[in-house]
Design a protein around this motif. Sequence first.
Motif, PDB file in Angstrom:
ATOM      1  N   HIS A 189      79.600  42.855 115.250  1.00 57.50           N
ATOM      2  CA  HIS A 189      79.257  41.153 115.399  1.00 57.50           C
ATOM      3  C   HIS A 189      80.420  40.622 115.271  1.00 57.50           C
ATOM      4  O   HIS A 189      81.230  41.525 114.820  1.00 57.50           O
ATOM      5  N   PRO A 190      80.530  39.759 116.533  1.00 58.04           N
ATOM      6  CA  PRO A 190      82.108  39.094 116.409  1.00 58.04           C
ATOM      7  C   PRO A 190      82.243  38.675 114.562  1.00 58.04           C
ATOM      8  O   PRO A 190      83.929  38.799 114.569  1.00 58.04           O
ATOM      9  N   GLY A 191      81.558  37.611 114.203  1.00 55.59           N
ATOM     10  CA  GLY A 191      81.983  37.619 113.109  1.00 55.59           C
ATOM     11  C   GLY A 191      82.290  38.576 112.237  1.00 55.59           C
ATOM     12  O   GLY A 191      82.955  37.694 110.932  1.00 55.59           O
ATOM     13  N   ILE A 192      82.125  39.550 112.520  1.00 61.91           N
ATOM     14  CA  ILE A 192      82.645  41.076 111.738  1.00 61.91           C
ATOM     15  C   ILE A 192      83.439  41.127 111.524  1.00 61.91           C
ATOM     16  O   ILE A 192      84.518  41.544 111.185  1.00 61.91           O
ATOM     17  N   ARG A 193      84.128  41.344 113.135  1.00 62.30           N
ATOM     18  CA  ARG A 193      84.890  42.715 113.737  1.00 62.30           C
ATOM     19  C   ARG A 193      85.669  41.542 113.753  1.00 62.30           C
ATOM     20  O   ARG A 193      87.497  41.682 113.414  1.00 62.30           O
ATOM     21  N   ARG A 194      85.987  40.258 113.914  1.00 60.76           N
ATOM     22  CA  ARG A 194      86.788  38.866 113.518  1.00 60.76           C
ATOM     23  C   ARG A 194      86.915  38.265 112.579  1.00 60.76           C
ATOM     24  O   ARG A 194      86.629  36.772 113.349  1.00 60.76           O
ATOM     25  N   PRO A 234      84.800  32.090  98.624  1.00 56.32           N
ATOM     26  CA  PRO A 234      85.385  33.718  99.191  1.00 56.32           C
ATOM     27  C   PRO A 234      86.875  34.254  99.121  1.00 56.32           C
ATOM     28  O   PRO A 234      87.377  33.820 100.122  1.00 56.32           O
ATOM     29  N   PRO A 235      86.327  35.560  99.318  1.00 55.07           N
ATOM     30  CA  PRO A 235      87.452  36.420  99.361  1.00 55.07           C
ATOM     31  C   PRO A 235      87.961  37.348 101.299  1.00 55.07           C
ATOM     32  O   PRO A 235      87.080  37.086 101.355  1.00 55.07           O
ATOM     33  N   ALA A 236      89.161  37.196 101.571  1.00 52.70           N
ATOM     34  CA  ALA A 236      88.777  37.335 102.968  1.00 52.70           C
ATOM     35  C   ALA A 236      88.190  38.750 103.861  1.00 52.70           C
ATOM     36  O   ALA A 236      88.107  39.374 102.349  1.00 52.70           O
ATOM     37  N   LEU A 237      87.723  39.133 104.172  1.00 52.79           N
ATOM     38  CA  LEU A 237      86.837  40.455 104.362  1.00 52.79           C
ATOM     39  C   LEU A 237      87.978  41.212 105.173  1.00 52.79           C
ATOM     40  O   LEU A 237      88.900  41.081 105.513  1.00 52.79           O
ATOM     41  N   ASP A 238      87.170  42.352 104.576  1.00 57.23           N
ATOM     42  CA  ASP A 238      88.133  43.087 105.287  1.00 57.23           C
ATOM     43  C   ASP A 238      88.175  43.746 106.588  1.00 57.23           C
ATOM     44  O   ASP A 238      86.713  43.370 106.602  1.00 57.23           O
ATOM     45  N   THR A 239      89.270  43.340 107.549  1.00 60.46           N
ATOM     46  CA  THR A 239      89.261  43.778 108.771  1.00 60.46           C
ATOM     47  C   THR A 239      89.674  44.816 109.379  1.00 60.46           C
ATOM     48  O   THR A 239      90.359  44.991 110.949  1.00 60.46           O
ATOM     49  N   ARG A 240      89.221  45.874 108.494  1.00 62.83           N
ATOM     50  CA  ARG A 240      89.343  47.416 109.459  1.00 62.83           C
ATOM     51  C   ARG A 240      88.895  47.618 110.093  1.00 62.83           C
ATOM     52  O   ARG A 240      88.254  49.004 110.065  1.00 62.83           O
ATOM     53  N   ILE A 241      87.565  47.137 110.851  1.00 66.10           N
ATOM     54  CA  ILE A 241      86.892  48.028 111.587  1.00 66.10           C
ATOM     55  C   ILE A 241      87.054  49.123 112.815  1.00 66.10           C
ATOM     56  O   ILE A 241      86.838  50.198 112.952  1.00 66.10           O
ATOM     57  N   ASP A 242      88.188  47.894 113.076  1.00 65.33           N
ATOM     58  CA  ASP A 242      88.642  49.091 114.676  1.00 65.33           C
ATOM     59  C   ASP A 242      89.812  50.121 113.692  1.00 65.33           C
ATOM     60  O   ASP A 242      89.303  51.394 114.915  1.00 65.33           O
ATOM     61  N   GLU A 243      89.937  50.573 112.873  1.00 67.30           N
ATOM     62  CA  GLU A 243      90.297  51.574 112.000  1.00 67.30           C
ATOM     63  C   GLU A 243      88.947  52.898 112.025  1.00 67.30           C
ATOM     64  O   GLU A 243      89.538  53.495 112.633  1.00 67.30           O
ATOM     65  N   ALA A 244      88.226  51.711 111.026  1.00 73.15           N
ATOM     66  CA  ALA A 244      86.933  52.701 111.406  1.00 73.15           C
ATOM     67  C   ALA A 244      86.442  53.434 112.618  1.00 73.15           C
ATOM     68  O   ALA A 244      85.807  54.177 112.657  1.00 73.15           O
TER      69      ALA A 244
END
Length: 409
Positions: free
Chosen positions: A113-118, A153-163
């Motif tokens: 989901h774009p809201g999760i990826r970015r 809330p704390p910032a989310l982990d944005t390393r989905i592209d690394e995953a």
Amino acid sequence: MHEAETVGRRDVLSGLAIAAGASALAAPDLGPPAVGRAAFLRTRLCTLLGIEVPVIQAPMAGVVTPELVAGVGEAGGLGILPGTGLAPEELRQKIRATRALGPRPFGVNPLLHPGIRRPADPASLPQAAVDAAQGVLNRFRERLGLAPRSTPPPALDTRIDEAIEVVIEERVAVFSIGLGKPEPALVHRFRERGVKLIAMAATPADAVELEAAGVDAIVAQGSEAGGHRSTWIKRPSGEEAAIGTLALVPQVAGAVRVPVIAAGGIMDGRGLLAALALGAEGVLMGTRFIATRESGAPRFYKQALIDGDSDRTTLTDAFTGLWARVLRNEYTEAYRASGAAVLPALLQQALASDVTTAAASRGDGSLFPLYAGQGVGLVDDAGRSARDLVQDVAAEARRRLLALRDAVA
Ligand SMILES: Cc1cc2nc3c(=O)[nH]c(=O)nc-3n(C[C@H](O)[C@H](O)[C@H](O)COP(=O)(O)O)c2cc1C
């Protein structure tokens, strides 16, 4: 075995293939079935994914373990590891742990989901929305003996592209996408590596877009499904993008050429057979696998599925910020009644994580997201192994098909 059952198999299956459209069941080679395996259910999807039974276990964060994925593979189905919420190196470890359990192909799934990826920057959230959400959560915190909170809330982990890179490097057989549409460059990279792409759609229009994006198979997710609604644009209400499986699957099968996988409310061999008759070439099952021996779901969650009836599910965005089907509980009802704002994708989940974590550690299902589909009323045990479940589903589909043949003969 079952001499009577084998008589006329070829005719019945040819009939089903015609009824479901020529593509639904590849010209069945009905040679002797592999021992314990339902070779007679072999569809194009099986050939595509290198599996023997067209049953896929849904990726489910917090539920699916490497042992569960391996058990499904042993029975000839496809297990999928959830990738959401895992740091890239954790995901690599899970992939390797799964691979160490057996040679069968399996998949990996992130939510795209774009809201999760970015994700949105928590600092940009309106303070009034944060205050309203924290106000409801503080009532839950008080009950759980937790300190009240008022901060974003704390910032989310944005390393989905690394995953995603990890999935490519590890050469996993199948990349499964929930809640997202892959961009052409991503599709190309997976193609180059020979990785098959499966993506999930909740409407025929989205299915057409996914096919145009280049995916190899499409999961048609009916509104009965447990967990998140698979859309990449959040709809204003849970009533949108909520078409029942029975109506959705034939429409998607008619709109795309790639194999279609039915999801939502499929709990046993009856569901598999019905899905094939609707034009699907396989099924993806989530809720039923939560209640298996290898599932990592806490005991109270499994018990809630056994106790829960299908009338108890509801769609809420109050746990994560995205619409999802869960068992109704104090959290869903109090949040709804409060009228408080819900923060965007997964920031809501991050805001509530101390509440849901504390509820889990106390075995308190009233403040925990009990994701479950409308098939929950068909869950009657939690002790079966994943391998037995897949074999039982295939065997029951076969039995039911042969009984139908007898009924119409
Ligand atoms: C506990 C739970 C977690 C889920 N997590 C994911 C996920 O991480 N990624 C995904 O693509 N789908 C996820 N789903 C949705 C499934 O892919 C699938 O659409 C659904 O389980 C099918 O309906 P059923 O639950 O009635 O079998 C989840 C479902 C459940 C019940």
